[in-house]
Design a protein around this motif. Sequence first.
Motif, short mmCIF file in Angstrom:
data_model
loop_
_atom_site.label_atom_id
_atom_site.label_comp_id
_atom_site.label_asym_id
_atom_site.label_seq_id
_atom_site.Cartn_x
_atom_site.Cartn_y
_atom_site.Cartn_z
N TYR A 63 0.84 -1.20 0.00
CA TYR A 63 0.00 0.00 0.00
C TYR A 63 0.87 1.25 0.00
N HIS A 91 1.03 5.81 0.13
CA HIS A 91 0.59 6.92 0.97
C HIS A 91 0.02 8.04 0.11
N ARG A 110 -3.06 4.38 1.95
CA ARG A 110 -3.29 5.04 3.23
C ARG A 110 -3.59 6.51 2.98
N ASP A 169 -3.67 6.10 9.49
CA ASP A 169 -2.74 6.03 10.61
C ASP A 169 -3.03 7.16 11.59
N GLU A 192 -4.41 2.18 11.88
CA GLU A 192 -3.08 1.93 12.44
C GLU A 192 -2.80 2.82 13.65
N ARG A 196 2.73 -4.70 12.77
CA ARG A 196 3.47 -3.80 11.89
C ARG A 196 4.97 -3.74 12.19
N HIS A 205 6.39 -2.39 8.83
CA HIS A 205 6.63 -0.96 8.65
C HIS A 205 7.57 -0.76 7.46
N GLU A 236 3.76 -1.95 3.67
CA GLU A 236 3.84 -0.51 3.42
C GLU A 236 4.99 -0.26 2.45
#
Length: 405
Positions: free
Chosen positions: A120, A122, A147, A212, A238, A285, A314, A341
Amino acid sequence: MKIVDIKIFVSNPGRNFVTVKIETDEGVFGLGDATLNGRELAVVAYLEEHIKPCLIGRDPHKIEDIWQYLYKGCYWRRGPITMTAIAGIDMALWDIKGKVAGLPVYDLLGGKSREKIRVYGHANGQDIDDTLHHLDHLISEGYNAVRLQCAIPGLEGTYGTLAGKKDYFELQSDRPLPPEQLWDTKAYLDFVPELFKKAREKYGNSVDLLHDTHSRLTPIEAARLGKMLEPYNLLFLEDSVTAENQTGYKYVREHTTTPLAVGEIFNSIWDAKELIENQYIDYLRTAATHAGGITPMRRMADFASLYHVRTAPHGPPDISPIGHAAHAHLNSWTPNFGIQEFIGFGGEALNSVFKYPMTFEHGHLIVNDTPGLGVEFDEKAAEQYPYKRSYLPVSRLKDGTLWNW
């Protein structure tokens, strides 16, 4: 085979990275990532003064014994400095073992459980339209999970957005001290559901959405947010609550069906034990770079699998390509892997220092079959990008009270 030298490199091809190189008497070497954002030189000192002298002359194939020696042997266990230093060593040892065996690390772990790794991206914006514009761009690049983070009206930004800049790192170019920003929980809770409402109105359920909170809420506030976001079907929420008190997630879990993820600042299985075994979370994560490397991450994944918890490591820009490669190999093997991520491949400077064995295709990473971790590190190129002191930001409430960032 014996370890004859351990070299530590600190470079800044866009971000500060701490790279570990373990050399052997047979000419085979391994690379590891020991980057701890904002405390890089503390890890360097730990490696140089306390680990390197203890490992010269040891057999690099004894990965488990060396890991236990570094973890149990120092008495002062755990903590981000210790575990990041151990991670750099552990990755380098797995890299050596893979090169000697002629196999990629995922094969040493037991082979692939999947052929591609879902990721994913950002989408950050100064307002909802700006955030959705960035979401458009990521979807056009092939992402099917994104995200969403957005500046809060009335504030200069919030987590993911800072003073109109792309990245907090840019705010420290002239004055390398922690950037500060305001936080307002009420304004945040009033605003965030609207962001996801607009995203679903525009895209329906064609893309998975994530968010998040970055540990800004109390358990009851997080429970309220999770409840408000239920209609928008998030893949996960998150870091809704700080996790020092692991039972805080119990109260969030009891009030919402929004899936929960946490763990990017964890550095051992003990940070997540209650969360996993009580099924308070859905995604773990934790990053290999900050939790002791590949060796303990295998155990964490296996433990999580007993309780229907998936991994979602992460993947920030302050983990080097070596750390990302370690995740790619772990994710290829981990049966209960969920999603990774991924902030995209680096720019010209980073790519001149690191060459890495991954390609991005249709919202997934593909890792090739190069022996070891598959990363190349150009020492001469790294010398062109010297270390630059930098910090993560801090948050304060409007009355000046220091808050969680």
